[in-house]
Design an enzyme around this catalytic site. Structure first.
Site, PDB file in Angstrom:
ATOM      1  N   ASN A  13      -5.868  13.402 -29.292  1.00  0.00           N
ATOM      2  CA  ASN A  13      -4.760  12.450 -29.274  1.00  0.00           C
ATOM      3  C   ASN A  13      -5.385  11.101 -29.613  1.00  0.00           C
ATOM      4  O   ASN A  13      -6.049  10.501 -28.776  1.00  0.00           O
ATOM      5  CB  ASN A  13      -4.094  12.420 -27.890  1.00  0.00           C
ATOM      6  CG  ASN A  13      -3.078  11.299 -27.780  1.00  0.00           C
ATOM      7  OD1 ASN A  13      -2.696  10.696 -28.784  1.00  0.00           O
ATOM      8  ND2 ASN A  13      -2.640  11.012 -26.556  1.00  0.00           N
ATOM      9  N   LYS A  15      -4.052   8.309 -30.173  1.00  0.00           N
ATOM     10  CA  LYS A  15      -3.349   7.126 -29.636  1.00  0.00           C
ATOM     11  C   LYS A  15      -3.189   6.082 -30.762  1.00  0.00           C
ATOM     12  O   LYS A  15      -2.991   6.473 -31.908  1.00  0.00           O
ATOM     13  CB  LYS A  15      -4.087   6.597 -28.411  1.00  0.00           C
ATOM     14  CG  LYS A  15      -4.334   7.720 -27.386  1.00  0.00           C
ATOM     15  CD  LYS A  15      -4.804   7.268 -26.054  1.00  0.00           C
ATOM     16  CE  LYS A  15      -4.990   8.486 -25.148  1.00  0.00           C
ATOM     17  NZ  LYS A  15      -5.349   8.144 -23.786  1.00  0.00           N
ATOM     18  N   HIS A  98       3.678  11.637 -22.965  1.00  0.00           N
ATOM     19  CA  HIS A  98       2.357  11.156 -22.548  1.00  0.00           C
ATOM     20  C   HIS A  98       2.522  10.055 -21.498  1.00  0.00           C
ATOM     21  O   HIS A  98       3.471   9.267 -21.567  1.00  0.00           O
ATOM     22  CB  HIS A  98       1.586  10.629 -23.761  1.00  0.00           C
ATOM     23  CG  HIS A  98       0.146  10.391 -23.449  1.00  0.00           C
ATOM     24  ND1 HIS A  98      -0.281   9.240 -22.820  1.00  0.00           N
ATOM     25  CD2 HIS A  98      -0.953  11.165 -23.617  1.00  0.00           C
ATOM     26  CE1 HIS A  98      -1.591   9.328 -22.634  1.00  0.00           C
ATOM     27  NE2 HIS A  98      -2.017  10.482 -23.110  1.00  0.00           N
ATOM     28  N   GLU A 100       1.138   7.332 -21.120  1.00  0.00           N
ATOM     29  CA  GLU A 100       1.213   5.959 -21.660  1.00  0.00           C
ATOM     30  C   GLU A 100       2.624   5.643 -22.125  1.00  0.00           C
ATOM     31  O   GLU A 100       3.084   4.507 -21.999  1.00  0.00           O
ATOM     32  CB  GLU A 100       0.185   5.788 -22.797  1.00  0.00           C
ATOM     33  CG  GLU A 100      -1.226   5.680 -22.234  1.00  0.00           C
ATOM     34  CD  GLU A 100      -2.299   6.268 -23.123  1.00  0.00           C
ATOM     35  OE1 GLU A 100      -2.056   6.494 -24.326  1.00  0.00           O
ATOM     36  OE2 GLU A 100      -3.406   6.523 -22.604  1.00  0.00           O
ATOM     37  N   GLU A 170      -2.389  16.040 -17.394  1.00  0.00           N
ATOM     38  CA  GLU A 170      -3.202  14.840 -17.523  1.00  0.00           C
ATOM     39  C   GLU A 170      -3.006  13.958 -16.293  1.00  0.00           C
ATOM     40  O   GLU A 170      -2.037  13.186 -16.237  1.00  0.00           O
ATOM     41  CB  GLU A 170      -2.784  14.049 -18.774  1.00  0.00           C
ATOM     42  CG  GLU A 170      -2.983  14.810 -20.060  1.00  0.00           C
ATOM     43  CD  GLU A 170      -3.253  13.882 -21.242  1.00  0.00           C
ATOM     44  OE1 GLU A 170      -4.152  14.197 -22.013  1.00  0.00           O
ATOM     45  OE2 GLU A 170      -2.591  12.837 -21.357  1.00  0.00           O
ATOM     46  N   GLY A 176      -8.670   7.656 -19.766  1.00  0.00           N
ATOM     47  CA  GLY A 176      -9.338   6.459 -20.270  1.00  0.00           C
ATOM     48  C   GLY A 176     -10.150   5.724 -19.223  1.00  0.00           C
ATOM     49  O   GLY A 176     -10.578   4.594 -19.430  1.00  0.00           O
ATOM     50  N   SER A 216     -10.352  11.960 -19.808  1.00  0.00           N
ATOM     51  CA  SER A 216     -11.798  11.772 -19.885  1.00  0.00           C
ATOM     52  C   SER A 216     -12.559  13.075 -20.119  1.00  0.00           C
ATOM     53  O   SER A 216     -13.696  13.231 -19.671  1.00  0.00           O
ATOM     54  CB  SER A 216     -12.328  11.054 -18.633  1.00  0.00           C
ATOM     55  OG  SER A 216     -11.704   9.784 -18.489  1.00  0.00           O
TER      56      SER A 216
HETATM   57  P1  13P Z   1      -9.090  10.060 -22.619  1.00  0.00           P
HETATM   58  O1  13P Z   1      -9.731  11.346 -23.075  1.00  0.00           O
HETATM   59  O2  13P Z   1      -9.476   8.866 -23.442  1.00  0.00           O
HETATM   60  O3  13P Z   1      -9.249   9.847 -21.145  1.00  0.00           O
HETATM   61  O4  13P Z   1      -7.516  10.233 -22.884  1.00  0.00           O
HETATM   62  C1  13P Z   1      -6.908  11.381 -22.441  1.00  0.00           C
HETATM   63  C2  13P Z   1      -5.526  11.414 -22.971  1.00  0.00           C
HETATM   64  O5  13P Z   1      -4.690  10.613 -22.597  1.00  0.00           O
HETATM   65  C3  13P Z   1      -5.224  12.400 -24.000  1.00  0.00           C
HETATM   66  O6  13P Z   1      -3.852  12.447 -24.244  1.00  0.00           O
END
Ligand code: 13P
Length: 255
Positions: A13, A15, A98, A100, A170, A176, A216
């Site tokens: 992903n 982002k 997601h 976010e 997640e 992150g 992560s």
């Molecule tokens: P990270 O791997 O950067 O923690 O992000 C995970 C994520 O949100 C994947 O959708």
């Protein structure tokens, strides 16, 4: 059906990262590194990168996904992208719900559900994200939060449609932050998701469902996380932006 019969799915992903030129560069580096993968490999990329991503990965085993879609087929929704638009390009997957989007853009379980149904109706395969906040975990309500998300996000999704759905667990506190859920924590919640789906549908449908862990995940911890019975893959943020790291996770999933 058990883990061995479910195909592992590793999805990046990206982002809000990478211009089309950078997308071409990254995918050109990733594709040869993952060509022998014994798992599904997906890159979910920003809308503006989709065309380049599809062209760059043509003839390879890397599939392309988007990071969101609207629930309407078309109409007065300035700035939005519909599921039929994505499907018409040859996009196969779409990340939905997601954290976010839930945190920063007002996404709710109701809109995640509408988007999920729209994606399925257009032949896209949604990667539906669920996960608890840190304080929800600390208040010991992780299972209630996850059960509620699963029930609402999959509302009115038929058993047949469920075959095209991937669930990504997640935990919001692990995204992150460099703070990965332990393999045991990931397994516990992924198993709970499968049990919830078994209650909503049936055991066979739950056994066939691919459940990813995300938060992560990297080349150092992927193997342990992916060794767990109910962790069938990963949704990778930061590490998916570095070809060698992403390929190492794909290699771990191929074992
Ligand atoms: P990270 O791997 O950067 O923690 O992000 C995970 C994520 O949100 C994947 O959708």
């Amino acid at each position: 059906m058990n883990k061995a019969k479910r195909k592992a799915v590793i999805a990046g992903n990206w982002k809000m990262n990478k211009t089309p030129a950078e997308a071409k560069e990254l995918l050109s580096a990733v594709a040869p590194l993952v060509k022998d993968a014994d798992c599904e490999v997906i890159a979910c990329v920003p809308f503006v990168d989709l065309q380049t991503a599809l062209e760059t990965t043509e003839g390879t085993n890397v599939k392309i996904g988007a990071e969101n879609c609207h629930w309407a087929e078309s109409g007065a929704f300035t700035g939005e992208i519909s599921a039929p638009m994505l499907a018409s390009m040859g996009v196969e997957y779409v990340v939905l719900g997601h954290s976010e989007r839930r945190q920063y853009f007002g996404e709710t379980d109701e809109t995640v559900n509408k988007r999920t149904k729209a994606a399925l109706a257009s032949g896209l395969k949604p990667i539906v994200c669920v996960g608890e906040l840190l304080w929800e975990r600390e208040c010991n309500i992780t299972e209630e939060v996850i059960a509620r998300q699963i029930k609402l996000d999959l509302w009115d999704v038929t058993e047949d449609e469920l075959k095209n759905v991937i669930i990504a667990y997640e935990p919001v506190w692990a995204i992150g932050t460099g703070k990965t859920a332990t393999a045991e924590q990931a397994e516990e919640v992924c198993a709970f998701i499968r049990a919830t789906v078994a209650k909503l549908y049936n055991q066979a449908a739950a056994d066939a469902l691919t459940i990813q862990y995300g938060g992560s995940m990297n080349d150092g911890n992927a193997e342990e996380l992916l060794s767990k019975e109910n962790v069938d893959g990963g949704l990778i943020g930061g590490a998916s932006l570095v070809a060698e790291k992403f390929a190492a996770i794909v290699a771990a999933a191929s074992k």
